[in-house]
Motif scaffolding. Structure first.
Motif, short mmCIF file in Angstrom:
data_model
loop_
_atom_site.label_atom_id
_atom_site.label_comp_id
_atom_site.label_asym_id
_atom_site.label_seq_id
_atom_site.Cartn_x
_atom_site.Cartn_y
_atom_site.Cartn_z
N ALA A 1 0.82 -1.21 0.00
CA ALA A 1 0.00 0.00 0.00
C ALA A 1 0.85 1.26 0.00
O ALA A 1 0.49 2.26 -0.63
CB ALA A 1 -0.94 0.01 1.21
N LEU A 2 2.00 1.22 0.70
CA LEU A 2 2.87 2.40 0.77
C LEU A 2 3.89 2.44 -0.37
O LEU A 2 4.60 3.42 -0.52
CB LEU A 2 3.60 2.43 2.12
CG LEU A 2 2.70 2.68 3.33
CD1 LEU A 2 3.50 2.51 4.62
CD2 LEU A 2 2.09 4.07 3.26
N GLY A 3 3.96 1.37 -1.15
CA GLY A 3 4.93 1.33 -2.25
C GLY A 3 6.34 1.04 -1.80
O GLY A 3 7.30 1.43 -2.46
N ILE A 4 6.48 0.35 -0.67
CA ILE A 4 7.80 -0.04 -0.18
C ILE A 4 8.21 -1.29 -0.93
O ILE A 4 7.51 -2.30 -0.90
CB ILE A 4 7.78 -0.32 1.34
CG1 ILE A 4 7.37 0.92 2.12
CG2 ILE A 4 9.14 -0.85 1.81
CD1 ILE A 4 7.09 0.68 3.59
N GLY A 5 9.34 -1.22 -1.63
CA GLY A 5 9.82 -2.39 -2.37
C GLY A 5 10.39 -3.43 -1.43
O GLY A 5 10.13 -4.62 -1.56
N VAL B 1 15.72 1.04 10.27
CA VAL B 1 14.84 0.43 9.27
C VAL B 1 15.37 0.82 7.89
O VAL B 1 15.59 2.00 7.61
CB VAL B 1 13.39 0.90 9.44
CG1 VAL B 1 12.50 0.33 8.34
CG2 VAL B 1 12.86 0.51 10.82
N HIS B 2 15.59 -0.19 7.07
CA HIS B 2 16.05 0.01 5.69
C HIS B 2 14.80 -0.04 4.80
O HIS B 2 14.04 -1.00 4.85
CB HIS B 2 17.02 -1.12 5.32
CG HIS B 2 17.40 -1.17 3.87
ND1 HIS B 2 18.53 -0.58 3.38
CD2 HIS B 2 16.78 -1.75 2.82
CE1 HIS B 2 18.61 -0.81 2.08
NE2 HIS B 2 17.56 -1.51 1.72
N LEU B 3 14.61 1.01 4.01
CA LEU B 3 13.48 1.09 3.08
C LEU B 3 14.03 1.24 1.67
O LEU B 3 14.89 2.08 1.43
CB LEU B 3 12.60 2.29 3.41
CG LEU B 3 11.94 2.29 4.78
CD1 LEU B 3 11.26 3.63 5.03
CD2 LEU B 3 10.95 1.15 4.90
N SER B 4 13.52 0.43 0.76
CA SER B 4 13.96 0.49 -0.63
C SER B 4 12.76 0.60 -1.55
O SER B 4 11.68 0.07 -1.25
CB SER B 4 14.77 -0.76 -0.98
OG SER B 4 15.10 -0.76 -2.36
N THR B 5 12.96 1.26 -2.67
CA THR B 5 11.91 1.33 -3.68
C THR B 5 11.95 0.11 -4.60
O THR B 5 11.01 -0.14 -5.35
CB THR B 5 12.05 2.60 -4.54
OG1 THR B 5 13.34 2.60 -5.18
CG2 THR B 5 11.88 3.86 -3.70
N ARG B 6 13.03 -0.67 -4.55
CA ARG B 6 13.17 -1.83 -5.42
C ARG B 6 12.55 -3.07 -4.78
O ARG B 6 12.88 -3.42 -3.65
CB ARG B 6 14.66 -2.11 -5.71
CG ARG B 6 14.88 -3.27 -6.69
CD ARG B 6 16.35 -3.64 -6.79
NE ARG B 6 16.91 -4.05 -5.52
CZ ARG B 6 16.79 -5.28 -5.00
NH1 ARG B 6 16.12 -6.21 -5.63
NH2 ARG B 6 17.35 -5.57 -3.83
N VAL B 7 11.68 -3.73 -5.52
CA VAL B 7 11.09 -4.98 -5.05
C VAL B 7 12.08 -6.11 -5.35
O VAL B 7 12.53 -6.24 -6.49
CB VAL B 7 9.73 -5.26 -5.75
CG1 VAL B 7 9.16 -6.60 -5.31
CG2 VAL B 7 8.75 -4.12 -5.48
N PRO B 8 12.43 -6.92 -4.35
CA PRO B 8 13.39 -8.01 -4.59
C PRO B 8 12.85 -9.05 -5.56
O PRO B 8 11.63 -9.22 -5.71
CB PRO B 8 13.60 -8.62 -3.20
CG PRO B 8 12.76 -7.88 -2.25
CD PRO B 8 11.97 -6.85 -2.98
N ASP B 9 13.77 -9.76 -6.21
CA ASP B 9 13.39 -10.81 -7.15
C ASP B 9 12.55 -11.90 -6.47
O ASP B 9 11.63 -12.44 -7.08
CB ASP B 9 14.62 -11.45 -7.78
CG ASP B 9 15.38 -10.47 -8.66
OD1 ASP B 9 14.76 -9.51 -9.16
OD2 ASP B 9 16.60 -10.65 -8.84
N ASN C 1 11.78 -12.19 0.25
CA ASN C 1 12.78 -11.25 0.77
C ASN C 1 12.25 -9.82 0.88
O ASN C 1 13.02 -8.90 1.14
CB ASN C 1 14.03 -11.26 -0.12
CG ASN C 1 14.80 -12.54 0.01
OD1 ASN C 1 14.80 -13.18 1.05
ND2 ASN C 1 15.47 -12.93 -1.07
N ARG C 2 10.97 -9.63 0.73
CA ARG C 2 10.42 -8.28 0.76
C ARG C 2 10.41 -7.68 2.16
O ARG C 2 10.62 -6.49 2.33
CB ARG C 2 9.00 -8.29 0.18
CG ARG C 2 8.51 -6.90 -0.12
CD ARG C 2 7.52 -6.89 -1.22
NE ARG C 2 7.18 -5.51 -1.54
CZ ARG C 2 6.10 -5.16 -2.17
NH1 ARG C 2 5.25 -6.08 -2.58
NH2 ARG C 2 5.85 -3.89 -2.41
#
Length: 151
Positions: free
Chosen positions: A105-109, A122-130, A134-135
């Motif tokens: 919902a927040l667009g956290i990859g 807290v580590h936040l990334s825009t990239r969704v893991p393969d 691992n999300r």
């Protein structure tokens, strides 16, 4: 340069390691575009938490990433990740638990609760893991675990 109402390019590229070692931490034009998306994600997180989000590590040049011991494939190098705290909301564990159900919902990859060597963030990334598994993960002295795990 202000990227969003609460996040600037200077804030997302600040590095005490770069300053201390005299390393250039200027993002490429491509990384700057990614930092814009990251700042937009951080705005959504800030709004959800209802508290200011403090970036402790954002963009890292390859040289800065090596100096801090980051992995070569780090999303920080691409301008796609930030390590954050939000003391006005709670501990990093509370933040991670509050955000985990809302990654989509927040667009956290990717959401990583990291607690290593007595420090937590807290580590936040825009990239969704393969691998979807691992999300949302925890990284600690005990290794990597699925989901958000307390120390």
């Amino acid at each position: 340069m202000q990227l969003t109402p609460h996040f600037s390019l200077a804030e997302l590229t600040a590095s005490s390691t770069a300053r201390r070692l005299g390393l250039d931490n200027t993002p490429s034009p491509q990384a700057t575009v990614q930092l814009q998306h990251l700042a937009e994600l951080l705005e959504r997180v800030r709004a959800h938490l209802g508290a200011p989000v403090i970036v402790t590590s954002g963009y890292r040049s390859q040289a800065v990433n090596r100096a801090v011991g980051g992995v070569a494939t780090s999303d920080h190098v691409q301008g796609r990740a930030a390590d954050v705290v939000a003391p006005g909301y709670g501990t990093p564990l509370q933040i991670a638990r509050g955000l985990a159900p809302l990654v989509g919902a927040l667009g956290i990859g990717q959401l990583i609760y990291e607690h290593v060597g007595g420090k937590a963030w807290v580590h936040l990334s825009t990239r969704v893991p393969d691998r979807p598994v691992n999300r949302v993960i925890t990284i600690s002295n005990a290794g990597t675990q699925l989901g958000i795990q307390a120390a």
